[in-house]
Motif scaffolding. Structure first.
Motif, short mmCIF file in Angstrom:
data_model
loop_
_atom_site.label_atom_id
_atom_site.label_comp_id
_atom_site.label_asym_id
_atom_site.label_seq_id
_atom_site.Cartn_x
_atom_site.Cartn_y
_atom_site.Cartn_z
N SER B 59 0.85 -1.19 0.00
CA SER B 59 0.00 0.00 0.00
C SER B 59 0.89 1.25 0.00
CB SER B 59 -0.92 0.00 1.22
OG SER B 59 -0.15 0.13 2.39
N PRO B 60 0.38 2.35 -0.55
CA PRO B 60 1.21 3.57 -0.58
C PRO B 60 1.52 4.05 0.82
CG PRO B 60 -1.03 4.00 -1.40
CD PRO B 60 -0.93 2.53 -1.15
N ASP B 61 2.61 4.78 0.96
CA ASP B 61 2.96 5.34 2.27
C ASP B 61 1.85 6.23 2.78
OD1 ASP B 61 5.41 4.31 3.08
OD2 ASP B 61 6.49 5.55 1.64
N PHE B 62 1.65 6.20 4.08
CA PHE B 62 0.69 7.12 4.67
C PHE B 62 1.26 8.54 4.65
CE2 PHE B 62 -0.72 9.52 8.40
CZ PHE B 62 -2.07 9.61 8.13
N PHE B 63 2.55 8.66 4.91
CA PHE B 63 3.17 9.98 4.98
C PHE B 63 3.70 10.42 3.62
CE2 PHE B 63 3.92 8.50 9.46
CZ PHE B 63 3.05 9.41 10.04
N SER B 64 3.75 11.74 3.43
CA SER B 64 4.34 12.30 2.22
C SER B 64 5.86 12.19 2.33
CB SER B 64 3.94 13.76 2.08
OG SER B 64 4.56 14.51 3.13
N ALA B 65 6.54 12.45 1.22
CA ALA B 65 8.01 12.39 1.22
C ALA B 65 8.57 13.41 2.21
CB ALA B 65 8.53 12.68 -0.19
N ASP B 66 7.96 14.59 2.26
CA ASP B 66 8.43 15.61 3.22
C ASP B 66 8.26 15.14 4.66
OD1 ASP B 66 9.12 17.26 1.18
OD2 ASP B 66 7.42 18.65 1.41
N GLU B 67 7.12 14.53 4.92
CA GLU B 67 6.88 14.04 6.28
C GLU B 67 7.89 12.95 6.64
OE1 GLU B 67 2.06 14.73 6.85
OE2 GLU B 67 2.76 13.08 5.60
N LEU B 68 8.17 12.08 5.66
CA LEU B 68 9.12 10.99 5.93
C LEU B 68 10.52 11.54 6.19
CD1 LEU B 68 7.87 8.28 3.40
CD2 LEU B 68 7.78 8.16 5.90
N SER B 69 10.90 12.62 5.48
CA SER B 69 12.24 13.16 5.78
C SER B 69 12.27 13.82 7.15
CB SER B 69 12.77 14.14 4.72
OG SER B 69 11.82 14.50 3.82
N ALA B 70 11.17 14.41 7.54
CA ALA B 70 11.14 14.99 8.90
C ALA B 70 11.23 13.88 9.95
CB ALA B 70 9.86 15.80 9.09
N ILE B 71 10.54 12.77 9.70
CA ILE B 71 10.62 11.62 10.63
C ILE B 71 12.05 11.12 10.71
CG2 ILE B 71 9.95 9.19 10.91
CD1 ILE B 71 7.13 10.05 9.84
N ALA B 72 12.71 11.01 9.54
CA ALA B 72 14.10 10.53 9.53
C ALA B 72 15.00 11.50 10.31
CB ALA B 72 14.59 10.39 8.09
#
Lengths: 571, 239
Positions: B59-72
């Motif tokens: 399934s597609p990621d729940f978070f956007s790419a920007d959100e995922l970089s903030a999480i990282a």
């Protein structure tokens, strides 16, 4: 829909393959009876690599073992928990019983805690002590020989302590206590709470050539691929199959027991999950071991002209006196267990020490006892590990919060410093606490489901209060601090919902009076002499013990009675 | 070394194997311990569970790419690599968080809202999104939300604290359940072993000892291969 009948007739059909059904299958097959074992769940063998979870690492699960799909986590070996897809149950308004079902060969024996406690002399005659509940129609002396044989047949470690109501047995040697357990021993003794080696059905020593010996991975709840712990499949069903007397029907959900004009059982009707067709099997004897509530449900769904109120239910007692063990607990942080040297202390899958009930209820405000289970140690991290670890600093006056290397240090400093105490106690069996059919709701097999109506009484609440008070004292004795808030009256002292301890018993209780019981003392229906119940349904009362060892001892006894009656052609 | 012995070595570790092999000579007829040594693929899923896992993985990621970089970025602040051990990034904790929010949707909204809060705070203070801040700027915000405020003086920071606690928890769990994290923690188990009590140096450090009476009841690992025998009273004859 056409109901298909199998041409062959069995000597006995056993419904359910868990502790009770498995034992009965083993006994009957080895006595030369031709039997069918009908299991609602799928085939399972603890050593099958395809389904095995033993020795898996947390990172092999993408959710790191979280409980999304299995209530006790990804690696727990139970297919099905308090929820089973397509098989609902309901509760009377204002009540909340939780019903665990393991839909697999061997049932709940694949994941259980292996705590194997004999009931004591008082447990069978507790009404004589406090006037509550009902006495069993049998005594400890009558069942002792079966416990003795069971110990040797299955293997259980423990120690002979000469305690009045926690009988000695034929034990394998127990493992040495772990570090936190040594702290527990000290802390408990300070409060005059006795501690003895635990009693678990795990092979610390060889009992035969067929099963392996414990190799101390601490994962009995994942079901042992070496067959070094008791599971019904590895200890009963597979050995029984070697006799050539067993036809195993898995994924077959029994709907009802079929009866004839005399009101005797003729077999069972079941839904085959693979094609959703309904089929019938014929037999001279029907043995129900589907679990206390499932067997009650099957009986209630087995109505006929001769049994209009359900099979075995002329007394209206089927489903009544349902009772589970009580449970409450506290968690403690023990500063002396900080900064531990890390070594492998997985040990066996469960505690190495425990406390049997020590109190004198005649001097307390609740009638029945509980035992204490202990957990803690340097376990394998899984989902949830590290949550709020930095907050533990508050107990030692250090700085809470943070990140980076400080956080890493916190994780390591506090690893192994948490100890948990759980109480598992006896509740009083009550007429009002019951399961019955909910005719408004069907499961996916078209079978009416169970509705539960179960409330704790003040006895259980006061017992839970005693648990948390005792645990607080013991944790304090260990130099520890209770973590979180100790549950008070508003939280019923942490008393868990009925069903949450998964020791439900009593729904088809045994007794000498057919008006007040469902089976006689051989677990034979008063109303139909060729139907027997070998799960925990016939328990007149639960004790402050776990029920599995008694289920099996009783099933062995009932099975020998079945063999005897069958050979004499009385059934 | 025959197969039976090699199994024992794998089972017990070479240091312990001698004990069991030594005692086994008096029971030469015993069959092998039927332990399963094959390491199958997967982690023992039922068909339903396998389907669930595949559905989530595909399934597609729940978070956007920007959100995922903030999480990282947050994972890296919470558990950075140091000289001795890799950090949350090496342990692929951001991937774990991306998975777990789909598996346990209760995490979705609090994290999404928390990231919005974090960016709002970053904009307010530095007029940039959190990931665009330099390390000192990022830490100036994190330092305000990584510790509790027992007096609850600053209510505007409280949502940030709640959010940071959640991310910290998931980062800790993701890291310490990974191969790198388990090694860092030093967990020694999940392997065949022969538990024979707390090591003496540990007992000494804690000022504890086993009582002789208790120890006498416990398993003698040198005789574990011998089939148990009892007298009529239940006394074990060969421990």
């Amino acid at each position: 829909m056409q109901i298909k009948e199998a041409p062959k007739e069995y000597d006995a059909i056993i419904v359910g393959s868990g502790a009770g059904g498995g034992m009965s299958a083993y006994m009957l097959a080895n006595a030369g009876m031709k039997i069918a074992v009908v299991e609602a769940g799928s085939f399972f063998d603890p050593k099958d690599p395809a389904t095995m979870t033993q020795m898996k690492w947390s990172y092999e699960s993408p959710r790191r073992g979280a409980s999304t799909n299995r209530a006790f986590g990804d690696f727990d070996m139970s297919w099905g928990d308090w929820k089973v897809e397509g098989e609902p149950y309901t509760n009377k308004k204002g009540t909340d019983f939780r019903w665990w079902r393991a839909r697999m060969l061997g049932g709940r024996t694949n994941h259980w805690g292996r705590i194997s406690l004999r009931f004591g002399p008082k447990d069978f005659k507790h009404r004589d002590v406090d006037g509550l509940g009902e006495n069993w129609p049998i005594s400890y002396e009558e069942i002792k020989p079966y416990y003795d044989r069971l110990d040797k047949m299955i293997g259980v470690f423990g120690s002979n302590e000469g305690l009045a109501n926690d009988p000695d047995g034929f034990f394998l040697p127990p493992p040495k206590p772990r570090l936190h357990e040594l702290y527990y021993i000290k802390g408990a003794r300070k409060s005059n709470v006795p501690v003895i080696p635990s009693r678990l059905s795990i092979l610390t020593k060889r009992i035969n050539k067929d099963r392996g010996i414990c190799f101390y991975c601490g994962q009995c709840n994942r079901s042992c691929s070496a067959y070094a712990d008791f599971s019904s499949g590895s200890c009963f069903i597979f050995p029984a199959q070697k006799s050539g007397q067993v036809d195993l029907y898995t994924d077959c959900m029994v709907k009802n027991v079929t009866t004839n004009d005399e009101g005797l059982a003729t077999g069972v009707s079941y839904i085959n999950k693979k094609d959703m067709g309904e089929y019938q099997l014929k037999s001279r004897v029907v043995v129900l071991g589907a679990s206390a509530c499932s067997s009650a449900r099957i009986l209630l769904n087995s109505t006929s002209k001769q049994h209009p109120n359900g099979l075995g239910n002329s007394s209206d007692h089927v489903g009544r006196y349902l009772h589970d063990s009580t449970g409450s607990g506290l968690t403690g942080f023990v500063p002396a267990l900080m900064d531990r040297k890390v070594y492998n202390e997985d040990g066996v899958g469960g505690m190495h020490v425990y406390s049997p009930w020590w109190g004198d209820n005649s001097k307390l405000d609740f009638p029945r006892g509980y035992h204490i289970e202990v957990w803690g140690g340097l376990g394998m991290p899984a989902y949830g590990f590290g949550f709020d670890v930095e907050s533990i600093n508050k107990y030692i006056g250090a700085s809470v919060g943070g990140y980076g290397d400080k956080l890493r240090d916190d994780v390591k400093r506090f690893y192994g410093s948490i100890v948990g105490l759980s109480g598992r106690g006896e509740s009083i069996a009550r007429y009002e606490n019951r399961c019955e059919l909910d005719e408004d709701v069907l499961d996916r097999f078209g079978i009416p489901v169970l509705q539960f109506n179960y409330k704790w009484s003040e006895y259980e609440r006061l017992q839970a209060k005693h648990m948390v008070d005792s645990f607080e004292e013991i944790i304090t004795n260990m130099g520890g601090k209770v973590m979180g808030e100790k549950p008070g009256k508003d939280k019923e002292y942490g008393l868990l919902n009925p069903g949450q301890i998964i020791h439900e018993v009593g729904t088809t209780r045994m007794g000498n009076d057919p008006l007040k019981s469902v089976t006689n003392k051989y677990q034979q229906l008063h109303d139909a002499k060729n139907v027997f119940i070998v799960d925990a349904g016939p328990f007149t009362s639960q004790a402050d013990k776990n029920c599995t060892w008694t289920i099996m001892a009783l099933s062995m006894r009932a099975s020998e009675y079945i063999i005897d009656q069958f050979k004499k052609k009385n059934i | 070394m025959d197969r039976r012995e090699s199994i024992k070595n794998i089972l017990l570790g070479s240091a312990l194997a001698g004990i069991a092999i030594g005692s086994q000579s008096c029971e030469p007829d015993l069959e092998e311990t039927p332990i399963n040594l094959e390491k199958p693929k997967g982690y023992g899923r039922t068909p339903f569970e396998r389907e669930h896992d595949e559905k989530i993985a595909n399934s597609p990621d729940f978070f956007s790419a920007d959100e995922l970089s903030a999480i990282a970025a947050l994972c890296d602040i919470i558990l950075p690599a140091n000289d001795e051990v890799g950090g949350a990034i090496e342990a692929k904790v951001p991937d774990f968080i991306a998975f777990i929010v789909k598996d346990l949707p209760m995490h979705q909204l609090p994290i999404q809202g928390g990231l919005m809060w974090l960016n709002g705070e970053s904009q307010k203070r530095f007029e940039k999104a959190f990931v665009a801040l330099d390390t000192a700027q990022q830490l100036s915000i994190i330092d305000d939300i990584a510790y509790p405020d027992p007096k609850k003086e600053s209510t505007t920071l409280e949502p940030g604290r709640v959010f940071f606690t959640r991310i910290r928890n998931l980062t800790l769990t993701g890291f310490y359940t990974s191969k790198i994290g388990i090694a860092d923690l030093g967990y020694q188990g999940n392997r065949a072993n022969m538990w024979d009590g707390v090591p003496q140096d540990v007992l000494d450090k804690h000022g504890l000892s086993y009582e002789a009476e208790w120890l006498a009841k416990c398993v003698n690992q040198e005789k574990r291969e011998e089939i148990a025998r009892w007298d009529d009273k239940g006394n074990l004859l060969n421990n």
